[in-house]
Design a protein around this motif. Structure first.
Motif, PDB file in Angstrom:
ATOM      1  N   MET A  26      98.649  40.891  47.482  1.00 56.52           N
ATOM      2  CA  MET A  26      97.963  39.708  46.955  1.00 56.52           C
ATOM      3  C   MET A  26      98.960  38.823  46.213  1.00 56.52           C
ATOM      4  SD  MET A  26      94.414  39.529  44.781  1.00 56.52           S
ATOM      5  CE  MET A  26      95.085  40.318  43.303  1.00 56.52           C
ATOM      6  N   GLU A  27      98.854  37.518  46.446  1.00 56.41           N
ATOM      7  CA  GLU A  27      99.796  36.570  45.858  1.00 56.41           C
ATOM      8  C   GLU A  27      99.231  35.953  44.574  1.00 56.41           C
ATOM      9  OE1 GLU A  27     102.800  36.036  46.838  1.00 56.41           O
ATOM     10  OE2 GLU A  27     102.744  37.093  48.760  1.00 56.41           O
ATOM     11  N   PHE A  28     100.127  35.649  43.652  1.00 56.03           N
ATOM     12  CA  PHE A  28      99.773  34.988  42.402  1.00 56.03           C
ATOM     13  C   PHE A  28     100.228  33.538  42.466  1.00 56.03           C
ATOM     14  CE2 PHE A  28     101.504  34.267  37.882  1.00 56.03           C
ATOM     15  CZ  PHE A  28     100.365  33.573  37.500  1.00 56.03           C
ATOM     16  N   ILE A  29      99.277  32.617  42.273  1.00 57.51           N
ATOM     17  CA  ILE A  29      99.577  31.189  42.216  1.00 57.51           C
ATOM     18  C   ILE A  29      99.491  30.752  40.757  1.00 57.51           C
ATOM     19  CG2 ILE A  29      98.946  28.877  43.006  1.00 57.51           C
ATOM     20  CD1 ILE A  29      97.354  30.327  45.293  1.00 57.51           C
ATOM     21  N   PHE A  30     100.619  30.395  40.169  1.00 59.64           N
ATOM     22  CA  PHE A  30     100.605  29.916  38.782  1.00 59.64           C
ATOM     23  C   PHE A  30     100.291  28.432  38.772  1.00 59.64           C
ATOM     24  CE2 PHE A  30     103.257  28.147  35.153  1.00 59.64           C
ATOM     25  CZ  PHE A  30     102.247  28.324  34.225  1.00 59.64           C
ATOM     26  N   MET A  31      99.218  28.081  38.065  1.00 57.04           N
ATOM     27  CA  MET A  31      98.814  26.686  37.942  1.00 57.04           C
ATOM     28  C   MET A  31      99.312  26.112  36.614  1.00 57.04           C
ATOM     29  SD  MET A  31      97.171  26.085  40.761  1.00 57.04           S
ATOM     30  CE  MET A  31      96.307  24.547  40.423  1.00 57.04           C
ATOM     31  N   LEU A  32     100.005  25.017  36.697  1.00 52.42           N
ATOM     32  CA  LEU A  32     100.512  24.354  35.494  1.00 52.42           C
ATOM     33  C   LEU A  32      99.394  23.514  34.867  1.00 52.42           C
ATOM     34  CD1 LEU A  32     103.923  23.381  37.029  1.00 52.42           C
ATOM     35  CD2 LEU A  32     103.693  24.669  34.895  1.00 52.42           C
ATOM     36  N   THR A  33      98.320  24.199  34.474  1.00 55.34           N
ATOM     37  CA  THR A  33      97.108  23.504  34.050  1.00 55.34           C
ATOM     38  C   THR A  33      96.454  24.160  32.837  1.00 55.34           C
ATOM     39  OG1 THR A  33      95.743  24.802  35.568  1.00 55.34           O
ATOM     40  CG2 THR A  33      96.617  22.742  36.404  1.00 55.34           C
ATOM     41  N   ARG A  34      95.767  23.318  32.078  1.00 56.21           N
ATOM     42  CA  ARG A  34      94.837  23.758  31.028  1.00 56.21           C
ATOM     43  C   ARG A  34      93.640  22.821  31.058  1.00 56.21           C
ATOM     44  NH1 ARG A  34      97.539  25.651  25.374  1.00 56.21           N
ATOM     45  NH2 ARG A  34      95.382  26.316  25.127  1.00 56.21           N
ATOM     46  N   ASP A  35      92.444  23.383  30.840  1.00 56.06           N
ATOM     47  CA  ASP A  35      91.215  22.582  30.843  1.00 56.06           C
ATOM     48  C   ASP A  35      91.090  21.756  32.122  1.00 56.06           C
ATOM     49  OD1 ASP A  35      90.465  23.510  28.286  1.00 56.06           O
ATOM     50  OD2 ASP A  35      91.805  22.042  27.360  1.00 56.06           O
ATOM     51  N   PHE A  52      95.259  34.577  44.097  1.00 61.22           N
ATOM     52  CA  PHE A  52      94.457  34.132  42.958  1.00 61.22           C
ATOM     53  C   PHE A  52      95.278  33.156  42.138  1.00 61.22           C
ATOM     54  CE2 PHE A  52      96.938  37.710  41.555  1.00 61.22           C
ATOM     55  CZ  PHE A  52      97.321  37.421  40.255  1.00 61.22           C
ATOM     56  N   THR A  53      94.581  32.286  41.412  1.00 60.19           N
ATOM     57  CA  THR A  53      95.268  31.334  40.550  1.00 60.19           C
ATOM     58  C   THR A  53      94.993  31.655  39.089  1.00 60.19           C
ATOM     59  OG1 THR A  53      93.528  29.649  40.279  1.00 60.19           O
ATOM     60  CG2 THR A  53      94.823  29.564  42.308  1.00 60.19           C
ATOM     61  N   ILE A  54      96.002  31.426  38.270  1.00 65.35           N
ATOM     62  CA  ILE A  54      95.843  31.492  36.817  1.00 65.35           C
ATOM     63  C   ILE A  54      96.641  30.341  36.219  1.00 65.35           C
ATOM     64  CG2 ILE A  54      96.430  32.738  34.701  1.00 65.35           C
ATOM     65  CD1 ILE A  54      95.846  35.322  36.078  1.00 65.35           C
ATOM     66  N   GLY A  55      96.017  29.632  35.294  1.00 65.36           N
ATOM     67  CA  GLY A  55      96.699  28.579  34.569  1.00 65.36           C
ATOM     68  C   GLY A  55      96.502  28.757  33.080  1.00 65.36           C
ATOM     69  N   GLN A  56      95.329  28.386  32.600  1.00 70.39           N
ATOM     70  CA  GLN A  56      95.069  28.385  31.172  1.00 70.39           C
ATOM     71  C   GLN A  56      95.286  29.748  30.526  1.00 70.39           C
ATOM     72  OE1 GLN A  56      92.134  25.756  29.724  1.00 70.39           O
ATOM     73  NE2 GLN A  56      91.222  27.240  28.334  1.00 70.39           N
ATOM     74  N   ALA A  57      94.866  30.825  31.193  1.00 68.26           N
ATOM     75  CA  ALA A  57      94.998  32.159  30.600  1.00 68.26           C
ATOM     76  C   ALA A  57      96.445  32.540  30.350  1.00 68.26           C
ATOM     77  CB  ALA A  57      94.326  33.205  31.497  1.00 68.26           C
ATOM     78  N   ALA A  58      97.351  32.012  31.162  1.00 69.44           N
ATOM     79  CA  ALA A  58      98.772  32.275  30.931  1.00 69.44           C
ATOM     80  C   ALA A  58      99.266  31.525  29.703  1.00 69.44           C
ATOM     81  CB  ALA A  58      99.580  31.874  32.160  1.00 69.44           C
ATOM     82  N   PHE A  59      98.815  30.281  29.561  1.00 73.06           N
ATOM     83  CA  PHE A  59      99.248  29.480  28.415  1.00 73.06           C
ATOM     84  C   PHE A  59      98.666  29.993  27.103  1.00 73.06           C
ATOM     85  CE2 PHE A  59      99.952  26.239  31.775  1.00 73.06           C
ATOM     86  CZ  PHE A  59     101.271  25.930  31.475  1.00 73.06           C
ATOM     87  N   THR A  60      97.466  30.540  27.147  1.00 68.89           N
ATOM     88  CA  THR A  60      96.821  31.019  25.918  1.00 68.89           C
ATOM     89  C   THR A  60      97.116  32.492  25.627  1.00 68.89           C
ATOM     90  OG1 THR A  60      94.773  31.506  27.135  1.00 68.89           O
ATOM     91  CG2 THR A  60      94.953  29.349  26.098  1.00 68.89           C
ATOM     92  N   GLY A  61      97.766  33.174  26.541  1.00 67.62           N
ATOM     93  CA  GLY A  61      98.178  34.553  26.293  1.00 67.62           C
ATOM     94  C   GLY A  61      97.112  35.599  26.478  1.00 67.62           C
ATOM     95  N   THR A  62      96.079  35.305  27.260  1.00 70.43           N
ATOM     96  CA  THR A  62      94.975  36.260  27.404  1.00 70.43           C
ATOM     97  C   THR A  62      95.134  37.226  28.575  1.00 70.43           C
ATOM     98  OG1 THR A  62      93.710  34.626  28.671  1.00 70.43           O
ATOM     99  CG2 THR A  62      93.309  34.730  26.302  1.00 70.43           C
ATOM    100  N   ILE A  63      96.098  36.990  29.439  1.00 70.65           N
ATOM    101  CA  ILE A  63      96.318  37.938  30.540  1.00 70.65           C
ATOM    102  C   ILE A  63      96.704  39.293  29.976  1.00 70.65           C
ATOM    103  CG2 ILE A  63      97.668  38.460  32.612  1.00 70.65           C
ATOM    104  CD1 ILE A  63      98.152  35.457  32.909  1.00 70.65           C
ATOM    105  N   SER A  64      97.653  39.266  29.078  1.00 70.83           N
ATOM    106  CA  SER A  64      98.105  40.497  28.419  1.00 70.83           C
ATOM    107  C   SER A  64      98.369  40.156  26.947  1.00 70.83           C
ATOM    108  CB  SER A  64      99.372  41.025  29.098  1.00 70.83           C
ATOM    109  OG  SER A  64      99.691  42.321  28.650  1.00 70.83           O
ATOM    110  N   ALA A  72      99.877  41.800  40.493  1.00 71.78           N
ATOM    111  CA  ALA A  72      99.712  41.431  41.909  1.00 71.78           C
ATOM    112  C   ALA A  72     100.536  42.342  42.802  1.00 71.78           C
ATOM    113  CB  ALA A  72     100.109  39.977  42.111  1.00 71.78           C
ATOM    114  N   ALA A  73     101.759  42.660  42.375  1.00 69.15           N
ATOM    115  CA  ALA A  73     102.621  43.543  43.162  1.00 69.15           C
ATOM    116  C   ALA A  73     102.076  44.958  43.210  1.00 69.15           C
ATOM    117  CB  ALA A  73     104.041  43.541  42.585  1.00 69.15           C
TER     118      ALA A  73
END
Length: 230
Positions: free
Chosen positions: A1-10, A191-203, A220-221
């Motif tokens: 499964m691939e991870f798409i990082f979105m440069l996005t918030r809100d 899958f895409t993740i943007g805001q959760a990466a910026f806010t630190g909620t993934i880990s 993902a790996a």
């Protein structure tokens, strides 16, 4: 499964997206995306150029649910030369705009409304749309599963996976390793993740954006390795 990082918030591209891209230059991302709102078109062009220069695939996700704005986004996708256009619901008209380009289109199944977007629709409705979209010429679908208002998110994912022969991307409100694992188990391609990466909620125990992205890549790996072993 691939991870798409979105440069996005809100549901908007972050204003300092070019600086962010420089800060994470050493993170081995294969897929990077952005929304069609939040920064000026010339910034999006520079952003796209820099993403391609680092060897990653580019993803432009449509935010607007209005016909005119959504079709304008499709024209922007062609102008930029992105690899993937995600979202939107005006499938036939969008495919006509994309005709002759190399842009692969993954529209939204279900009933997306509002901003930030919520997703209406039952599993049966989502499945029917997935089938219809691919028959029209779409390369797959972009499912806002965790924005669902009428069904359980994973029920929508299961329905979409059964109905979709092409690429199944799940986007929106993914914020944890457990969600990533559940999507992998359901057979999602990316899958895409943007805001959760910026806010630190993934880990939450890691503090930097770089660490959040590495955790998502590792997850993902790990799911890919598990699938291969199975």
């Amino acid at each position: 499964m691939e991870f798409i990082f979105m440069l996005t918030r809100d549901d908007q591209t972050v204003k300092d997206c070019l600086n962010v891209l420089t800060e994470i230059e050493d993170v081995p991302l294969k897929h990077i995306g952005f929304k069609d709102i939040g920064v000026a078109p010339d910034v999006l062009r520079e952003l796209h150029t820099r993403i391609k220069a680092r060897g990653a695939a580019t993803h432009l996700e449509v935010v607007s649910t209005s016909r005119d704005a959504a079709l304008q986004s499709a024209k922007m996708a062609v102008d930029l030369g992105v690899d993937y256009l995600l979202g939107g619901t005006f499938v036939d008209e969008t495919l006509e705009i994309l005709s002759g380009s190399n842009v692969q289109y993954l529209p939204f199944p279900g009933q997306p409304t509002g901003h930030p977007t919520k997703l209406g629709g039952t599993p049966e409705e989502v499945a029917a749309q997935c089938t219809a979209f691919e028959q029209a010429g779409a390369a797959g679908v972009d499912l806002l599963a965790f924005r669902a208002t009428d069904a359980e998110p994973l029920d929508l994912v299961e329905a979409a996976r059964k109905a979709t022969h092409g690429t199944l991307v799940v986007a929106g409100s993914i914020a944890s390793i457990s969600q990533i694992e559940a999507l992998a188990a359901a057979g999602v391609d990316a899958f895409t993740i943007g805001q959760a990466a910026f806010t630190g909620t993934i880990s939450p125990r890691f503090g930097s954006l770089r660490s959040q992205l590495q955790e998502a890549l590792t997850a993902a790996a790990a799911t890919a390795a598990t699938s291969s072993a199975a």
